[in-house]
Design a protein around this motif. Structure first.
Motif, PDB file in Angstrom:
ATOM      1  N   ILE D 156      41.906  12.889  45.961  1.00 11.41           N
ATOM      2  CA  ILE D 156      42.236  11.852  45.259  1.00 11.41           C
ATOM      3  C   ILE D 156      41.078  10.941  44.583  1.00 11.41           C
ATOM      4  N   ALA D 158      37.861  12.424  43.909  1.00  8.89           N
ATOM      5  CA  ALA D 158      37.300  13.144  42.908  1.00  8.89           C
ATOM      6  C   ALA D 158      37.733  12.795  41.576  1.00  8.89           C
ATOM      7  N   PRO D 159      39.193  13.229  41.551  1.00  8.37           N
ATOM      8  CA  PRO D 159      39.927  12.855  40.082  1.00  8.37           C
ATOM      9  C   PRO D 159      39.874  11.534  39.650  1.00  8.37           C
ATOM     10  N   CYS D 160      39.669  10.606  40.504  1.00  8.13           N
ATOM     11  CA  CYS D 160      39.791   9.190  40.034  1.00  8.13           C
ATOM     12  C   CYS D 160      38.429   8.955  39.488  1.00  8.13           C
ATOM     13  N   LEU D 162      36.489  11.246  38.196  1.00  3.46           N
ATOM     14  CA  LEU D 162      36.441  11.868  36.834  1.00  3.46           C
ATOM     15  C   LEU D 162      37.072  10.999  35.769  1.00  3.46           C
ATOM     16  N   SER D 163      38.353  10.500  35.933  1.00  4.54           N
ATOM     17  CA  SER D 163      38.890   9.802  35.151  1.00  4.54           C
ATOM     18  C   SER D 163      38.083   8.513  34.456  1.00  4.54           C
ATOM     19  N   VAL D 164      37.471   7.827  35.420  1.00  8.74           N
ATOM     20  CA  VAL D 164      36.674   6.833  34.942  1.00  8.74           C
ATOM     21  C   VAL D 164      35.347   7.174  34.243  1.00  8.74           C
ATOM     22  N   ILE D 207      44.053   3.519  38.733  1.00 11.24           N
ATOM     23  CA  ILE D 207      43.632   3.349  40.171  1.00 11.24           C
ATOM     24  C   ILE D 207      44.867   2.826  41.161  1.00 11.24           C
TER      25      ILE D 207
END
Lengths: 224, 224, 224, 224
Positions: D156, D158-160, D162-164, D207
């Motif tokens: 969870i 890592a993708p967060c 990356l999205s930021v 988030i």
DNA sequence: AATGAATGAGCCTTCATTCAT
DNA sequence: GATGAATGAAGGCTCATTCAT
């Protein structure tokens, strides 16, 4: 560090230059590598020797100067000794001068530098010829004159000299390739005298034959 | 312009490269000068020969290939001929191959190129050694074996071969300096055969002497 | 050989060019490598596509054309579907178009080519923007308009769109570095839909928050 | 001329190189143009930086070094501050580092250089990743850990992250194309903080949504 | 006496393009 | 429709040399 305090920068440069010029030739050698090897600055070469060419000339002079003082043309043999013995000394001297590795990184260091000059003599070689090579050649000529007897004409003397010198030089110049083709007769520090002995005998045989056949065939063969 | 229409660009480049590589050596020669001399574009060299090194390798191969097809190792002498005659042919062949100026700008073009390779063999020389030089050396060895008789050991054969070859090569390599020291015996197109004749006689004398002294001194002199 | 008879030379070139342009970029890619990979002559590229630039333009057009016909912007979801579902389809479409490896040597072939154009758009990209990207962006804008409600002004719509697209593109462009920093969330063919799902949820959350805070802070934050 | 007397040649080269590498990329940039722009000699680049690649590595190091010293990752916010505020600082820092034009010819100079490295990381980027990017990423991870609560798993986190990051980087990388498609939200020096503010809010919303849906869907969506 | 910085010339190579066939 | 040969421009790099210190 310790021994470098007594050796001046020009001396260090000279030693390194001899090594690198011998290995790579004038063109391929770079003053930067020489400076690095001498632990000196690049500009200091130009400062002390003016030019890359000036450095090269200094190396050449230094090389022949040290070579002939360490191994004189007569190798200690008296001028009154029989010509056979003087030829033997002459050949031994050449081999030692060309192939001795004293003060050089590897075998045949000086030999290759000189061989190169034979191939494409630079301007720096001209004074060397006058000062060292011609006198040296004259010594050989006088030895051959005695061996051939009967006051031989230059048309016979010159090729004889070249045949003797040719054998010596070839061992210096051909070393890299010779090494690839045969395990025997490779010029190493140890068998240097043994090879010189062989060339001496071979040359004596050659000279004698030339002497023998002279009366009946000289004119046809050698006349210009 | 007229004769260039029938000669392809690669051929023109090859000819010019042989000339310039021979005069200046690999490093000092520039592909620009070669291209100019060949009346071709600089890039065309890379197109046809990939590399400066590729061009050099092609020159070398071309040189030996043409040299040996024009002047074969036996020079037309039968294998059954007496060894003296075959040695004579061998030596004549070498001189012609090294010093013939056919297709070269100046005398001793090919000789200097080859002599250079003896001094510092490039990678391109390796296949040449295998393909041309080793077989050629074997021919000389077989001639010498007959001349020396009594199945001579390699410790005798090899130096004999080197002494013969040394004399030949020296004339090619030493030409520039020889020219400065003596007017006689300079290798020119005209006296090429005369010099070969001399080297032949000299070598016969040398070989015979080695043969004679073998029984009583071989072991001391040549043993490894 | 067999299947090449039915595929024309221009087609083979186009395929190879897409591959190599994607991997190396326009400048670093060479037409020679493309020609080699396409098993075609170098000159044939200029023949069929006039220019290196012409080839590149053709690759770009081909890329978007095939991409959008294989993965349409709505991904088969009806225009009447709820905006949440249409956003989901939009994001899935982007990921598949950017990262699907069909017809490409490796993963993210097309993505990198497109990402490059975002960095430094070439002239060839201009028509692509008009023909494909702007209409595509308008679809996203209409979805966001519904999601945000209350006829949102461009000062809010535009950044929302950029935040959604930014996440998608970053996975395509950042793949090489992402791969070096974390083992999770690497865009591979298999987890492509899973990542799309995450970005969808994240974006829904972001959009809702922007929608919520709008009444009280819009003017201060977004007004130009 | 006046201010160049106090700025050393390497510094001038470094500045010009950053500018030109950023605009043209490593391959397309030429050291000649860089030298001209720096009012220096072409050879001086090789003297001071050894290589075109060495210069590039120096530019990269200099870029990150100055960027992080001018805009630290926390932007002056205390580590004890609430995670929301620290996220805000983190995002503001990224935008300023990527898009600030100080010392650069045009806007987004450093951003494009970095974006390029994400596309095709050169060898010179490897140490940069270790020295700057990984530690920077760890800061974001710790912020997100607090925000998500309940010790979130890497699937969870890592993708967060990356999205930021994706949103931030996209503004830097996509600037040229964004400029062509919308007049709003273009990253300029003035609205830089305003955009950062938007991305912050958007990310907070994203988030939170991920945090909310975690209990019931984590396993299906994120499990490897 | 010696050095670090800087320079200009030149070299090998690559590349997109053109042309005759 | 397609190709092998050839070209001009440009690029990165090396090197001997100079200059201010």
């Amino acid at each position: 560090m310790l021994e470098q305090t007594t050796i001046t920068t020009p001396e260090r440069i000279l030693a390194a230059a001899g090594d690198i010029f011998g290995r790579d030739g004038f063109k391929a050698a770079t003053i930067r590598r020489i400076a690095d090897a001498a632990n000196a600055n690049v500009a200091s070469i130009n400062y002390h020797f003016r030019d890359k060419e000036g450095l090269y000339a200094a190396v050449l002079e230094n090389l022949f100067n040290k070579g002939f003082s360490r191994f004189p043309a007569d190798m200690g043999v008296e001028p009154e000794a029989p010509p056979e013995e003087r030829l033997r000394a002459f050949i031994r001297g050449m081999f030692h001068r060309l192939l001795s590795s004293e003060g050089w990184g590897g075998l045949s260091g000086p030999g290759r530098l000189i061989a190169r000059e034979f191939l494409e003599p630079t301007l720096s070689f001209e004074p060397i010829i006058e000062k060292y090579i011609k006198p040296h050649k004259d010594i050989l000529i006088s030895i051959l004159t005695e061996l051939l007897g009967d006051s031989p004409p230059p048309e016979i003397l010159a090729p004889c000299a070249l045949s003797v010198i040719g054998q010596c030089i070839y061992y210096a110049l051909g070393a890299p390739v010779i090494r690839k083709m045969t395990e025997h007769s490779n010029p190493t520090e140890e068998n240097l005298d043994r090879i010189a002995e062989f060339v001496w005998q071979f040359s004596l045989g050659g000279i004698n034959r030339i002497k023998e056949i002279r009366p009946r065939s000289t004119t046809q063969i050698f006349s210009a």
